[in-house]
Design a protein around this motif. Structure first.
Motif, short mmCIF file in Angstrom:
data_model
loop_
_atom_site.label_atom_id
_atom_site.label_comp_id
_atom_site.label_asym_id
_atom_site.label_seq_id
_atom_site.Cartn_x
_atom_site.Cartn_y
_atom_site.Cartn_z
N SER A 37 -8.40 -0.24 -6.29
CA SER A 37 -9.54 0.65 -6.03
C SER A 37 -9.19 1.65 -4.94
CB SER A 37 -10.75 -0.18 -5.60
OG SER A 37 -10.54 -0.73 -4.31
N ASP A 38 -9.99 2.71 -4.85
CA ASP A 38 -9.79 3.72 -3.81
C ASP A 38 -9.87 3.08 -2.43
OD1 ASP A 38 -9.45 5.72 -5.66
OD2 ASP A 38 -11.49 6.52 -5.47
N SER A 39 -10.84 2.19 -2.22
CA SER A 39 -10.99 1.57 -0.90
C SER A 39 -9.79 0.67 -0.60
CB SER A 39 -12.30 0.80 -0.80
OG SER A 39 -12.32 -0.27 -1.72
N ASP A 40 -9.28 -0.04 -1.61
CA ASP A 40 -8.09 -0.87 -1.39
C ASP A 40 -6.86 0.00 -1.11
OD1 ASP A 40 -9.20 -3.38 -1.43
OD2 ASP A 40 -8.72 -3.78 -3.53
N GLN A 41 -6.76 1.14 -1.77
CA GLN A 41 -5.64 2.06 -1.50
C GLN A 41 -5.67 2.50 -0.04
OE1 GLN A 41 -5.01 5.34 -4.26
NE2 GLN A 41 -5.91 4.10 -5.91
N LYS A 42 -6.86 2.85 0.43
CA LYS A 42 -7.00 3.29 1.83
C LYS A 42 -6.70 2.16 2.80
CE LYS A 42 -10.28 6.91 0.74
NZ LYS A 42 -11.68 7.32 0.70
N ARG A 43 -7.21 0.96 2.50
CA ARG A 43 -6.94 -0.20 3.36
C ARG A 43 -5.44 -0.53 3.38
NH1 ARG A 43 -9.65 -4.91 1.34
NH2 ARG A 43 -8.92 -5.94 3.22
N LEU A 44 -4.80 -0.42 2.21
CA LEU A 44 -3.37 -0.69 2.11
C LEU A 44 -2.57 0.31 2.96
CD1 LEU A 44 -1.04 -2.30 0.79
CD2 LEU A 44 -1.17 -0.69 -1.13
N GLN A 45 -2.88 1.59 2.81
CA GLN A 45 -2.19 2.61 3.60
C GLN A 45 -2.41 2.41 5.09
OE1 GLN A 45 -3.74 6.20 1.82
NE2 GLN A 45 -1.96 6.42 0.49
N CYS A 46 -3.63 2.08 5.46
CA CYS A 46 -3.96 1.87 6.87
C CYS A 46 -3.20 0.66 7.43
CB CYS A 46 -5.47 1.68 7.02
SG CYS A 46 -6.01 1.53 8.73
N ALA A 47 -3.18 -0.43 6.69
CA ALA A 47 -2.49 -1.63 7.15
C ALA A 47 -0.99 -1.38 7.28
CB ALA A 47 -2.76 -2.80 6.20
N LEU A 48 -0.40 -0.68 6.31
CA LEU A 48 1.03 -0.36 6.39
C LEU A 48 1.32 0.53 7.60
CD1 LEU A 48 1.80 0.23 2.61
CD2 LEU A 48 2.70 -1.63 4.04
N GLN A 49 0.46 1.50 7.83
CA GLN A 49 0.65 2.37 8.99
C GLN A 49 0.49 1.59 10.30
OE1 GLN A 49 -0.46 6.56 9.05
NE2 GLN A 49 -1.87 6.07 10.72
N ASN A 50 -0.48 0.68 10.34
CA ASN A 50 -0.66 -0.15 11.54
C ASN A 50 0.57 -1.02 11.80
OD1 ASN A 50 -3.18 0.87 12.04
ND2 ASN A 50 -4.28 -0.87 11.19
N MET A 51 1.19 -1.51 10.74
CA MET A 51 2.42 -2.30 10.89
C MET A 51 3.52 -1.44 11.53
SD MET A 51 2.38 -4.42 7.30
CE MET A 51 3.85 -5.39 7.60
N ARG A 52 3.63 -0.21 11.07
CA ARG A 52 4.65 0.70 11.62
C ARG A 52 4.34 1.04 13.07
NH1 ARG A 52 4.66 5.70 8.85
NH2 ARG A 52 6.60 6.15 9.93
N MET A 53 3.06 1.29 13.39
CA MET A 53 2.70 1.62 14.77
C MET A 53 2.95 0.43 15.69
SD MET A 53 -0.60 4.16 14.63
CE MET A 53 -1.65 3.16 13.61
N ALA A 54 2.66 -0.77 15.21
CA ALA A 54 2.89 -1.97 16.03
C ALA A 54 4.36 -2.08 16.43
CB ALA A 54 2.45 -3.22 15.28
N CYS A 55 5.25 -1.57 15.59
CA CYS A 55 6.67 -1.62 15.91
C CYS A 55 7.03 -0.73 17.10
CB CYS A 55 7.51 -1.22 14.70
SG CYS A 55 7.43 -2.44 13.37
N ASN A 56 6.23 0.28 17.40
CA ASN A 56 6.46 1.13 18.58
C ASN A 56 5.87 0.49 19.82
OD1 ASN A 56 7.74 2.95 16.94
ND2 ASN A 56 6.47 4.68 17.52
#
Length: 161
Positions: A37-56
């Motif tokens: 779903s659109d909301s799951d796509q957004k949540r997926l992108q957000c979670a992946l981005q948060n994972m990348r930010m956590a690495c910094n």
């Protein structure tokens, strides 16, 4: 290119793993249903981005803590690189928050002194108005005290340094 692996702190790992759990649940549901779903796509992108930010640093996620070794490792590398009096460096990061952390380390270096020469820098991003960009590039080129060019990916598009 040199790849330098910097371990996550326990606090970073917590943020990373929490978001990894979100990714796992969404992808699992997607595999079962064949639908995202659109909301799951957004949540997926957000979670992946948060994972990348956590690495910094955790600061990119909570703006309170600063757990992470990446910026400190960068400062160590810059200490070595900028030993040469005419050396300069360009540092790209996708997030302005990472540059804010770098700026904090640069300010602390300036305040401490300890015989270390402070490094001048410019910050170049998509937030810099077009009519101001040329002056930043010029300062980096022409000012011997301006040793660092901090830039987001957007700020560096089309730049010839």
């Amino acid at each position: 290119d040199n790849r330098i692996f910097v371990p996550l702190t326990p606090q970073q790992r917590l943020h990373h793993d929490e978001n990894g759990g979100i990714v796992t649940r969404i992808v699992s549901r997607w595999r079962k249903t064949g639908y995202l779903s659109d909301s799951d796509q957004k949540r997926l992108q957000c979670a992946l981005q948060n994972m990348r930010m956590a690495c910094n640093s955790t600061w990119l996620l909570d703006h309170e803590t600063d757990h992470g070794h990446k910026v400190d490792e960068l400062m160590t590398l810059l200490d070595e690189l900028l030993e040469a009096p005419d050396a300069k460096a360009v540092v790209f990061s996708q997030w302005l928050g990472t540059h804010a952390l770098i700026e904090r380390r640069l300010a602390a270096r300036r305040a401490q002194g300890n015989g270390q020469r402070a490094w001048g820098y410019v910050l170049f991003s998509g937030n810099v108005p077009g009519d101001k960009r040329g002056a930043l590039v010029e300062r980096f080129h022409d000012d011997p005290d301006c040793r660092l060019f901090l830039s987001t990916d957007a700020g560096g598009v089309g730049r010839n340094l």
